[in-house]
Design a protein around this motif. Structure first.
Motif, short mmCIF file in Angstrom:
data_model
loop_
_atom_site.label_atom_id
_atom_site.label_comp_id
_atom_site.label_asym_id
_atom_site.label_seq_id
_atom_site.Cartn_x
_atom_site.Cartn_y
_atom_site.Cartn_z
N GLU A 120 26.46 43.25 62.10
CA GLU A 120 27.60 43.17 61.17
C GLU A 120 27.35 42.11 60.10
O GLU A 120 27.66 42.31 58.92
CB GLU A 120 28.89 42.87 61.94
CG GLU A 120 29.41 44.13 62.65
CD GLU A 120 30.57 43.86 63.60
OE1 GLU A 120 30.78 42.69 63.98
OE2 GLU A 120 31.24 44.85 63.98
N ARG A 121 26.75 40.99 60.51
CA ARG A 121 26.43 39.94 59.53
C ARG A 121 25.45 40.47 58.48
O ARG A 121 25.62 40.25 57.28
CB ARG A 121 25.81 38.73 60.25
CG ARG A 121 25.55 37.54 59.32
CD ARG A 121 24.82 36.41 60.03
NE ARG A 121 23.40 36.67 60.22
CZ ARG A 121 22.47 36.46 59.28
NH1 ARG A 121 22.80 35.98 58.09
NH2 ARG A 121 21.20 36.74 59.53
N LEU A 122 24.44 41.22 58.95
CA LEU A 122 23.44 41.73 58.02
C LEU A 122 24.03 42.80 57.10
O LEU A 122 23.69 42.85 55.91
CB LEU A 122 22.23 42.29 58.79
CG LEU A 122 21.40 41.21 59.49
CD1 LEU A 122 20.35 41.84 60.39
CD2 LEU A 122 20.74 40.28 58.46
N LEU A 123 24.90 43.63 57.62
CA LEU A 123 25.55 44.63 56.76
C LEU A 123 26.37 43.94 55.68
O LEU A 123 26.36 44.34 54.51
CB LEU A 123 26.43 45.57 57.59
CG LEU A 123 25.69 46.64 58.40
CD1 LEU A 123 26.66 47.43 59.27
CD2 LEU A 123 24.91 47.59 57.49
N ALA A 124 27.06 42.87 56.05
CA ALA A 124 27.84 42.12 55.06
C ALA A 124 26.92 41.48 54.03
O ALA A 124 27.18 41.50 52.82
CB ALA A 124 28.69 41.05 55.76
N LEU A 125 25.79 40.93 54.52
CA LEU A 125 24.83 40.28 53.62
C LEU A 125 24.33 41.23 52.54
O LEU A 125 24.19 40.86 51.37
CB LEU A 125 23.65 39.76 54.45
CG LEU A 125 22.55 39.03 53.69
CD1 LEU A 125 23.02 37.63 53.32
CD2 LEU A 125 21.28 38.94 54.52
#
Ligand SMILES: Nc1ncnc2c1ncn2[C@@H]1O[C@H](COP(=O)(O)OP(=O)(O)OP(=O)(O)O)[C@@H](O)[C@H]1O
Ligand SMILES: [Mg+2]
Length: 247
Positions: A120-125
């Protein structure tokens, strides 16, 4: 010690010398650009570094250890992540699931909850937070590219290989992709990138390598490379204007 050392690497397909005696090094934290006309061996070079192909000759060292000819998953586990020139996500899986596949494949370890939080962090990034549950097949080109980057980052690479990440993007999307890549480098990621959008490559890189017919014909700071007669020669044609704009 350089992070990556490519030493006199060659690869042929039948009569074609796709990569011919290429050498270069990459320091930790650096962003090195690779350019060259169509068919000059850029993707083949990436395939050799990432293990999709084994070189006919030469050595490829990561942290001083020879990795040439290792299987792709082993090279990935040692810290080299890559994006593909032709983006092929798992169409039926949603964006989050695609990123989780990258995480499983790579060198990250931890619980399922941690894996999901990181995905989820990477998708947001990469700007895909709102698309986490959209099937990959329904994503636009730019979003599939973003997903491809998030998937590669999920393998927890130290060195990221980007193969024409900006191809097909409009100017605004290119600018946002450049900002994203700069941010990754600022966080300590080492980047090796192949790019046809010459001005973008020159903007991002301190050092550029130029391939032509499999051979390295130039290496140096962008301005010097753009002014190099051998480089101007191979770019006489569609991309000359790109070079001119930089000079
Ligand atoms: N699997 C393969 N089998 C046979 N020939 C190949 C293969 N892969 C690449 N080649 C050939 O090797 C040469 C280099 O190809 P490569 O894809 O590495 O170039 P490239 O610089 O990435 O080109 P592009 O800018 O079009 O992506 C070309 O002549 C290509 O046709
Ligand atoms: Mg290519």
């Amino acid at each position: 010690m350089p992070l990556l050392e490519v030493e006199r690497v060659s690869k042929g397909f039948g009569g074609v010398r796709a990569v011919a005696d290429v050498s270069f090094t990459l320091e930790e934290g650096e962003l090195l650009g690779i350019m060259g006309p169509n068919g000059s061996g850029k993707t083949t070079l990436f395939n050799l570094i990432a293990g999709a192909l084994a070189p006919d000759a030469g050595r490829i060292r990561l942290h001083g250890h020879d990795i040439a000819g290792l299987a792709p998953h082993r090279i990935c586990a040692r810290g080299i992540g890559r994006t593909f020139q032709l983006v092929r996500p798992f169409a039926a899986l949603d964006a989050l699931e695609n990123v989780l596949v990258g995480r499983l494949y790579g060198r990250a370890r931890g619980t399922t909850a941690e894996a999901i939080a990181e995905a989820e962090r990477l998708l947001a990034l990469v700007g895909l937070a709102a698309r986490a549950h959209t099937p990959a097949a329904q994503l636009t080109l730019i979003d599939r590219k973003r997903l491809e980057l998030a998937r590669a980052l999920a393998t927890a690479p130290q060195l990221l290989l980007l193969d024409e990440f900006m191809a097909g993007l409009n100017p605004a999307e290119t600018a946002s992709a450049m900002a994203l890549i700069r941010g990754l480098q600022a966080e300590g990621l080492t980047v090796l990138m192949v790019e046809h959008i010459v001005w973008a490559l020159m903007d991002l890189s301190r050092r550029i390598i130029v391939l032509s017919a499999g051979e390295k014909i130039a290496e140096g700071p962008p301005a010097a490379v753009a002014a190099d007669p051998a480089v101007v020669d191979v770019y006489l044609g569609s991309e000359t204007s790109d070079l001119e704009r930089r000079r």
